[in-house]
Design a protein around this motif. Structure first.
Motif, PDB file in Angstrom:
ATOM      1  N   VAL A 219       0.837  -1.202   0.000  1.00  0.00           N
ATOM      2  CA  VAL A 219       0.000   0.000   0.000  1.00  0.00           C
ATOM      3  C   VAL A 219       0.869   1.249   0.000  1.00  0.00           C
ATOM      4  CG1 VAL A 219      -1.768   1.294   1.263  1.00  0.00           C
ATOM      5  CG2 VAL A 219      -1.905  -1.193   1.131  1.00  0.00           C
ATOM      6  N   GLN A 220       1.996   1.208   0.696  1.00  0.00           N
ATOM      7  CA  GLN A 220       2.904   2.356   0.704  1.00  0.00           C
ATOM      8  C   GLN A 220       3.368   2.690  -0.708  1.00  0.00           C
ATOM      9  OE1 GLN A 220       6.062   2.352   3.675  1.00  0.00           O
ATOM     10  NE2 GLN A 220       7.434   3.439   2.279  1.00  0.00           N
ATOM     11  N   MET A 221       3.687   1.673  -1.485  1.00  0.00           N
ATOM     12  CA  MET A 221       4.105   1.908  -2.867  1.00  0.00           C
ATOM     13  C   MET A 221       2.977   2.570  -3.668  1.00  0.00           C
ATOM     14  SD  MET A 221       5.371  -0.936  -5.611  1.00  0.00           S
ATOM     15  CE  MET A 221       6.006  -0.474  -7.227  1.00  0.00           C
ATOM     16  N   TYR A 222       1.766   2.092  -3.467  1.00  0.00           N
ATOM     17  CA  TYR A 222       0.593   2.671  -4.135  1.00  0.00           C
ATOM     18  C   TYR A 222       0.422   4.140  -3.749  1.00  0.00           C
ATOM     19  CZ  TYR A 222      -4.484   3.510  -4.698  1.00  0.00           C
ATOM     20  OH  TYR A 222      -5.711   4.040  -4.998  1.00  0.00           O
ATOM     21  N   PHE A 223       0.541   4.430  -2.452  1.00  0.00           N
ATOM     22  CA  PHE A 223       0.400   5.811  -1.983  1.00  0.00           C
ATOM     23  C   PHE A 223       1.472   6.720  -2.594  1.00  0.00           C
ATOM     24  CE2 PHE A 223      -1.914   4.943   2.323  1.00  0.00           C
ATOM     25  CZ  PHE A 223      -3.059   4.627   1.613  1.00  0.00           C
ATOM     26  N   GLU A 224       2.701   6.253  -2.605  1.00  0.00           N
ATOM     27  CA  GLU A 224       3.795   7.078  -3.133  1.00  0.00           C
ATOM     28  C   GLU A 224       3.604   7.363  -4.618  1.00  0.00           C
ATOM     29  OE1 GLU A 224       7.275   5.736   0.059  1.00  0.00           O
ATOM     30  OE2 GLU A 224       7.097   4.706  -1.880  1.00  0.00           O
ATOM     31  N   ILE A 227       0.908  10.044  -5.004  1.00  0.00           N
ATOM     32  CA  ILE A 227       1.416  11.378  -4.691  1.00  0.00           C
ATOM     33  C   ILE A 227       2.270  11.909  -5.837  1.00  0.00           C
ATOM     34  CG2 ILE A 227       2.965  12.647  -3.129  1.00  0.00           C
ATOM     35  CD1 ILE A 227       1.923  10.742  -0.886  1.00  0.00           C
ATOM     36  N   ASN A 228       3.141  11.048  -6.379  1.00  0.00           N
ATOM     37  CA  ASN A 228       3.978  11.465  -7.515  1.00  0.00           C
ATOM     38  C   ASN A 228       3.140  11.843  -8.724  1.00  0.00           C
ATOM     39  OD1 ASN A 228       6.340  11.087  -6.082  1.00  0.00           O
ATOM     40  ND2 ASN A 228       6.641   8.990  -6.793  1.00  0.00           N
ATOM     41  N   ARG A 229       2.056  11.127  -8.923  1.00  0.00           N
ATOM     42  CA  ARG A 229       1.198  11.358 -10.091  1.00  0.00           C
ATOM     43  C   ARG A 229       0.323  12.597  -9.938  1.00  0.00           C
ATOM     44  NH1 ARG A 229      -1.553  12.281 -13.789  1.00  0.00           N
ATOM     45  NH2 ARG A 229      -2.631  10.881 -15.245  1.00  0.00           N
ATOM     46  N   SER A 230      -0.159  12.829  -8.697  1.00  0.00           N
ATOM     47  CA  SER A 230      -1.145  13.894  -8.487  1.00  0.00           C
ATOM     48  C   SER A 230      -0.569  15.164  -7.871  1.00  0.00           C
ATOM     49  CB  SER A 230      -2.267  13.380  -7.581  1.00  0.00           C
ATOM     50  OG  SER A 230      -1.787  13.169  -6.261  1.00  0.00           O
ATOM     51  N   LEU A 237      -6.292  13.875  -1.856  1.00  0.00           N
ATOM     52  CA  LEU A 237      -6.745  13.260  -3.098  1.00  0.00           C
ATOM     53  C   LEU A 237      -8.043  12.490  -2.881  1.00  0.00           C
ATOM     54  CD1 LEU A 237      -5.837  12.852  -6.077  1.00  0.00           C
ATOM     55  CD2 LEU A 237      -4.729  10.741  -5.320  1.00  0.00           C
ATOM     56  N   PHE A 238      -8.095  11.745  -1.774  1.00  0.00           N
ATOM     57  CA  PHE A 238      -9.297  10.983  -1.421  1.00  0.00           C
ATOM     58  C   PHE A 238      -9.864  11.564  -0.132  1.00  0.00           C
ATOM     59  CE2 PHE A 238      -6.673   7.301  -3.310  1.00  0.00           C
ATOM     60  CZ  PHE A 238      -7.116   7.583  -4.606  1.00  0.00           C
ATOM     61  N   LYS A 239     -10.687  12.589  -0.266  1.00  0.00           N
ATOM     62  CA  LYS A 239     -11.171  13.329   0.895  1.00  0.00           C
ATOM     63  C   LYS A 239     -12.049  12.489   1.821  1.00  0.00           C
ATOM     64  CE  LYS A 239     -10.837  17.846  -1.357  1.00  0.00           C
ATOM     65  NZ  LYS A 239      -9.624  18.202  -0.597  1.00  0.00           N
ATOM     66  N   ASN A 240     -12.664  11.426   1.270  1.00  0.00           N
ATOM     67  CA  ASN A 240     -13.538  10.575   2.081  1.00  0.00           C
ATOM     68  C   ASN A 240     -12.881   9.254   2.473  1.00  0.00           C
ATOM     69  OD1 ASN A 240     -15.870  12.319   2.082  1.00  0.00           O
ATOM     70  ND2 ASN A 240     -16.107  11.813  -0.090  1.00  0.00           N
ATOM     71  N   PHE A 241     -11.562   9.180   2.321  1.00  0.00           N
ATOM     72  CA  PHE A 241     -10.827   7.993   2.739  1.00  0.00           C
ATOM     73  C   PHE A 241     -10.890   7.904   4.262  1.00  0.00           C
ATOM     74  CE2 PHE A 241      -6.260   6.288   3.423  1.00  0.00           C
ATOM     75  CZ  PHE A 241      -6.735   5.001   3.657  1.00  0.00           C
ATOM     76  N   LYS A 242     -11.591   6.872   4.755  1.00  0.00           N
ATOM     77  CA  LYS A 242     -11.877   6.784   6.185  1.00  0.00           C
ATOM     78  C   LYS A 242     -11.280   5.565   6.872  1.00  0.00           C
ATOM     79  CE  LYS A 242     -14.841  10.302   6.120  1.00  0.00           C
ATOM     80  NZ  LYS A 242     -14.561  11.573   6.815  1.00  0.00           N
ATOM     81  N   LEU A 243     -10.944   4.525   6.091  1.00  0.00           N
ATOM     82  CA  LEU A 243     -10.624   3.255   6.734  1.00  0.00           C
ATOM     83  C   LEU A 243      -9.516   2.517   5.988  1.00  0.00           C
ATOM     84  CD1 LEU A 243     -11.458   1.243   8.979  1.00  0.00           C
ATOM     85  CD2 LEU A 243     -13.135   0.300   7.383  1.00  0.00           C
ATOM     86  N   PHE A 244      -8.478   2.130   6.737  1.00  0.00           N
ATOM     87  CA  PHE A 244      -7.385   1.346   6.184  1.00  0.00           C
ATOM     88  C   PHE A 244      -7.423  -0.037   6.836  1.00  0.00           C
ATOM     89  CE2 PHE A 244      -2.646   0.336   6.528  1.00  0.00           C
ATOM     90  CZ  PHE A 244      -2.605  -0.255   5.279  1.00  0.00           C
ATOM     91  N   ILE A 245      -7.483  -1.079   6.021  1.00  0.00           N
ATOM     92  CA  ILE A 245      -7.539  -2.460   6.509  1.00  0.00           C
ATOM     93  C   ILE A 245      -6.249  -3.151   6.108  1.00  0.00           C
ATOM     94  CG2 ILE A 245      -8.824  -4.631   6.452  1.00  0.00           C
ATOM     95  CD1 ILE A 245     -11.292  -3.014   5.561  1.00  0.00           C
TER      96      ILE A 245
END
Length: 500
Positions: A219-224, A227-230, A237-245
């Motif tokens: 997931v860290q790779m996905y997040f990075e 961020i690089n893309r946006s 970027l995801f204002k309603n991101f509420k939950l990490f499983i």
């Protein structure tokens, strides 16, 4: 205004919470029912006949007839099932084999049966429902949810499908979540991890992502990449991101990094899934530990880790476990695993209800990123690199470097050479190739650019002796662990100035 799905999730969550409380409040009775069900259903299997299940009436009977086994011990039965034979370990044939990285003989094939498959799916669902019941938060159910997982493409042999567990489970996403689920099936089927993550970034960049799930390192790779893309942090970027499983590795070393990448705190749910069964999940946001799944077709036994390698270590059931004791967890399941040593060590944080944490593996290991590298593998890598050379090594240990000052994380090898290699780079490359060949998880992480190749830090002559003396363990039966899942030893080697 909440959607119908969000509105209906609350009463469903209350119902599931009620059902779970019912069995978790009667843990011994629940496990006794599971035990007798397992023995009864497997009486006429090959394993059941070989171990006289018809005459097993009590847990003491079971312990006297069924020894603790690891995969290698159970392998002859599993191989018969892989070849298509019915009624070997459990009724009929398995419907899947979860293919995992083996420690001594290549790939392992863990059976999943018609009876065991629902427990994997229901536990993941129930973890989310208990979160809803506790917090009242249902907003996320209307947004997009991503589960970073293996390819759902499965192979088939003798009428049984084979694949990675996450790929198998991908076929069981409930219909009511299908419209919310990401990435697309086509993207999920991409085998090359870096290509896959790039495709996931493009698919999710403009979506309303509310739930993100996966092993923290992936997931860290996905997040990075997001961020690089946006040019934005994940929370903006995801204002309603509420939950990490998450599951697979300890999240704590990653937590600060994740909050920095996200830009704010989000709630999280920890899971304890494995190919052998879905053992536990976090049921409370403010309680330490995960609720042990006592009603999921799994009978649990425990052996104190300190005594595991004794000649006849004591095996106990759930009623006799104690807090703050490191136990090796042993399981018998509706998939046909009997007194099976999963290899994990656990420690109970609560007995009412039974909650636990994963404390490690019974053998020294590194799995900071989900790679499950064990002592045998690092020793073989060193052996392969020194073969047919004059290189000799006095001592070594290996530790993960999760947060390097720059670049990707890596495994750091601390080696005290007797005779140094003429070409250190060639030596390192040989070890790296051996590790990748032995361990498919490690290979995936290197190729997926989650990890960079290993680094060697040389230790001064007699440096390990100096270290052992500093901790009062010089001589006798004391040994340097070949590898650790943290940097306690590594940091001390640096602090004592023992590196070259």
């Amino acid at each position: 205004m909440p959607s119908l799905k969000a509105a209906l999730s609350k009463p469903f969550a209350r119902y599931i919470a009620y059902r779970i409380k019912k069995w978790s409040s009667k843990p011994v009775r629940t496990q006794n029912k599971v035990f007798h069900h397992l023995i009864s259903e497997a009486q006429n299997t090959s394993f059941g006949k070989d171990h006289n299940f018809k005459n097993i009436k009590t847990y003491e009977d079971f312990k006297s007839r069924v020894p603790v086994r690891d995969y290698e011990d159970l392998k002859p039965y599993i191989e018969r099932a892989v070849e298509g034979e019915e009624n070997v370990l459990w009724k009929a044939k398995p419907i899947y084999f979860a293919k995992t990285s083996g420690t001594t003989s290549g790939a392992k094939y863990i059976p999943i049966t018609k009876d065991s498959m629902p427990t994997h799916v229901n536990a993941a669902r129930n973890a989310i429902l208990l979160y809803i019941n506790e917090t009242g938060n249902t907003q996320f159910v209307d947004g997009k949810m991503i589960f970073l997982q293996g390819s759902p493409v499965l192979n088939e042999k003798n009428g049984i499908k084979f694949g990675r567990l996450s790929g198998i489970v991908a076929h069981y996403v409930p219909a009511y979540l299908q419209k919310n689920r990401m990435p697309s099936f086509e993207t999920n089927c991409i085998e090359d991890w870096e290509t896959k993550v790039d495709a996931i970034v493009e698919e999710t960049l403009n979506e309303d992502m509310t739930v993100i799930s996966g092993i923290p390192s992936w997931v860290q790779m996905y997040f990075e990449k997001l961020i690089n893309r946006s040019g934005k942090n994940v929370g903006d970027l995801f204002k309603n991101f509420k939950l990490f499983i998450f599951g697979g590795v300890n999240y704590e070393p990653y937590r600060a990094k994740f909050e920095n990448l996200i830009g704010r705190k989000v709630d999280s749910i920890e899971l304890f899934p494995a190919s052998e069964g879905f053992f536990a999940f976090q049921d409370k946001q403010n309680e330490r530990g995960m609720l042990l799944q006592l009603n999921s077709g799994i009978f649990y036994e425990f052996i104190e880790a300190e005594h595991f390698f004794d000649d006849k270590p004591e095996r106990i059931s759930i009623k006799d476990v104690k807090l703050k004791v490191n136990y090796v967890m042993i399981i018998s399941t509706t998939a046909g695993l009997w007194a099976y040593n999963v290899g994990d060590t656990v420690e109970f944080t609560s007995l009412k209800p039974y909650r636990l944490i994963v404390s490690g593996r019974i053998k020294h290991f590194i799995s900071a990123f989900g790679e499950h590298v064990i002592g045998k593998e690092v020793e073989q890598a060193l052996k392969d690199a020194t073969k047919n050379t004059l290189i000799s090594v006095n001592e070594f240990t290996v530790a993960p470097q999760i947060n390097p000052k720059d670049g990707l994380p890596y495994h750091e090898w601390f080696i005290e050479f007797e005779n140094e290699p003429e070409n250190l780079r060639t030596f390192i490359d040989a070890m790296e190739q051996s590790l990748q060949k032995q361990n498919s998880y490690y290979d995936d992480l290197i190729k997926g650019k989650i990890l960079r190749p290993l680094k060697v830090t040389q230790i001064r002559r007699n440096g390990f002796q100096t270290y052992m003396k500093s901790i009062g363990k010089l001589g006798g039966q004391n040994k340097i662990p070949r590898l650790s899942n943290d940097r306690k030893i590594a940091d001390e080697l640096y602090r004592l100035g023992l590196t070259k």
